[in-house]
Design a protein around this motif. Structure first.
Motif, mmCIF file in Angstrom:
data_model
loop_
_atom_site.group_PDB
_atom_site.id
_atom_site.type_symbol
_atom_site.label_atom_id
_atom_site.label_comp_id
_atom_site.label_asym_id
_atom_site.label_seq_id
_atom_site.Cartn_x
_atom_site.Cartn_y
_atom_site.Cartn_z
ATOM 1 N N ILE A 139 -2.598 4.518 -6.188
ATOM 2 C CA ILE A 139 -2.250 4.462 -4.930
ATOM 3 C C ILE A 139 -1.315 3.253 -4.529
ATOM 4 N N ASP A 171 1.629 1.524 0.515
ATOM 5 C CA ASP A 171 1.536 2.081 1.879
ATOM 6 C C ASP A 171 0.742 3.587 2.225
ATOM 7 N N GLU A 172 -0.110 3.645 1.275
ATOM 8 C CA GLU A 172 -1.280 4.607 1.432
ATOM 9 C C GLU A 172 -2.544 3.787 1.210
ATOM 10 N N ARG A 174 -5.914 5.406 1.721
ATOM 11 C CA ARG A 174 -6.556 6.305 0.671
ATOM 12 C C ARG A 174 -7.652 5.611 -0.063
ATOM 13 N N HIS A 226 4.896 -0.349 -2.630
ATOM 14 C CA HIS A 226 5.331 0.877 -1.870
ATOM 15 C C HIS A 226 5.722 1.890 -2.912
ATOM 16 N N ARG A 227 5.779 3.258 -2.470
ATOM 17 C CA ARG A 227 6.160 4.322 -3.089
ATOM 18 C C ARG A 227 7.648 4.113 -3.532
ATOM 19 N N GLY A 276 -4.996 13.166 0.817
ATOM 20 C CA GLY A 276 -4.885 12.202 -0.221
ATOM 21 C C GLY A 276 -6.015 11.859 -1.141
#
Length: 258
Positions: free
Chosen positions: A132, A135-136, A139, A160-161, A254
């Motif tokens: 993860i 930015d998530e 989750r 981040h992704r 998620g």
């Protein structure tokens, strides 16, 4: 203590796995576990490539005969299907992630750690790395099993992704495909549109499945893959926001791959 990587084979978990492989994250995992549900062929092709890049084994686990077999059996026998399809009351209860991802992963963790089914484990015996990104962060969830401790290396590094995709590019790796069941109802309109444009064969499969699940809801009510309660091939795949308006669209909760 075993160190195990939960591999969803998407951007984040793939980046995390490759960072371990290059020694940028430590300690090196003893193994990675991929829960096989009903991914597009592009994900399986990527997983085959990824296995060749990793110095630790990747175990592919599956519950029973698999999620797709469960769906097809439900259609044939008109039985309850453990996928959260949409009906006039909203979206159904989500059981597929727990049954077809979390359970087989935990079963494999016990096996890797040397425990038999239902054997009592009195202490934490495994650290499981979850892909993860920062930015998530919402989750993040602790393990439901007392013998497992979760860790989130990408969050620890505040990646981040987009940072993951940049890392992959900078290190000479291809961009992984999106990891999700090809018929997952948690796709939003943009996701469905991307599936239709990038993988017409998987899109056609989803359209066909959507038509065949129609009367498999409780008490025979109609169910759909899309929240509009329209056949998938009749849904306007551009969101109101993209048309200059703002509205809520269903998003994945998620939990896949955890």
């Amino acid at each position: 203590m075993k160190h195990i990587l939960s591999l969803g084979a998407g951007v984040q978990s793939s980046t995390m796995a490759l960072m371990f492989a290059k020694g940028e994250l430590t300690p090196m995992p003893d193994a990675a576990i991929f829960a096989d549900t009903a991914e597009p062929q592009s994900v399986y092709d990527w997983l085959n490539y990824l296995e060749g890049e990793l110095p630790f084994p990747v175990y592919r686990v599956i519950h029973g005969d698999g999620l797709l077999d469960h769906v097809e059996t439900g259609i044939k026998d008109k039985k309850f299907i453990q996928v959260p399809f949409f009906d006039e009351k909203g979206i159904g209860a989500r059981q597929c992630t727990n049954i077809y991802k979390i359970r087989p992963i935990n079963k494999k963790i016990r096996e890797i750690c040397g425990y038999k089914p239902r054997q009592r484990i009195k202490e934490v015996v495994a650290t499981v790395y979850i892909g993860i990104s920062f930015d998530e962060i919402q989750r993040m969830k602790e393990s439901r099993e007392k013998y497992v401790k979760h860790a989130w290396p990408l969050i620890d590094r505040r990646m981040h992704r987009l940072d993951c995709r940049k890392w992959l590019k900078d290190n000479g790796y291809p961009d992984p495909p999106r990891s999700a069941c090809w018929f997952c109802p948690f796709r939003n309109k943009k996701d469905w549109r991307e599936l239709k444009m990038s993988d017409p064969l998987e899109w056609d499969k989803a359209v066909d499945l959507d038509k065949r699940i129609r009367n498999t809801g409780s008490k025979g009510q109609e169910v759909y893959l899309h929240s509009s309660l329209k056949p998938l091939d009749e849904v306007d795949l551009y969101t109101d926001e993209e048309k200059g308006q703002h509205t809520f669209d269903f998003m994945c909760e998620g939990m896949c791959g955890v």
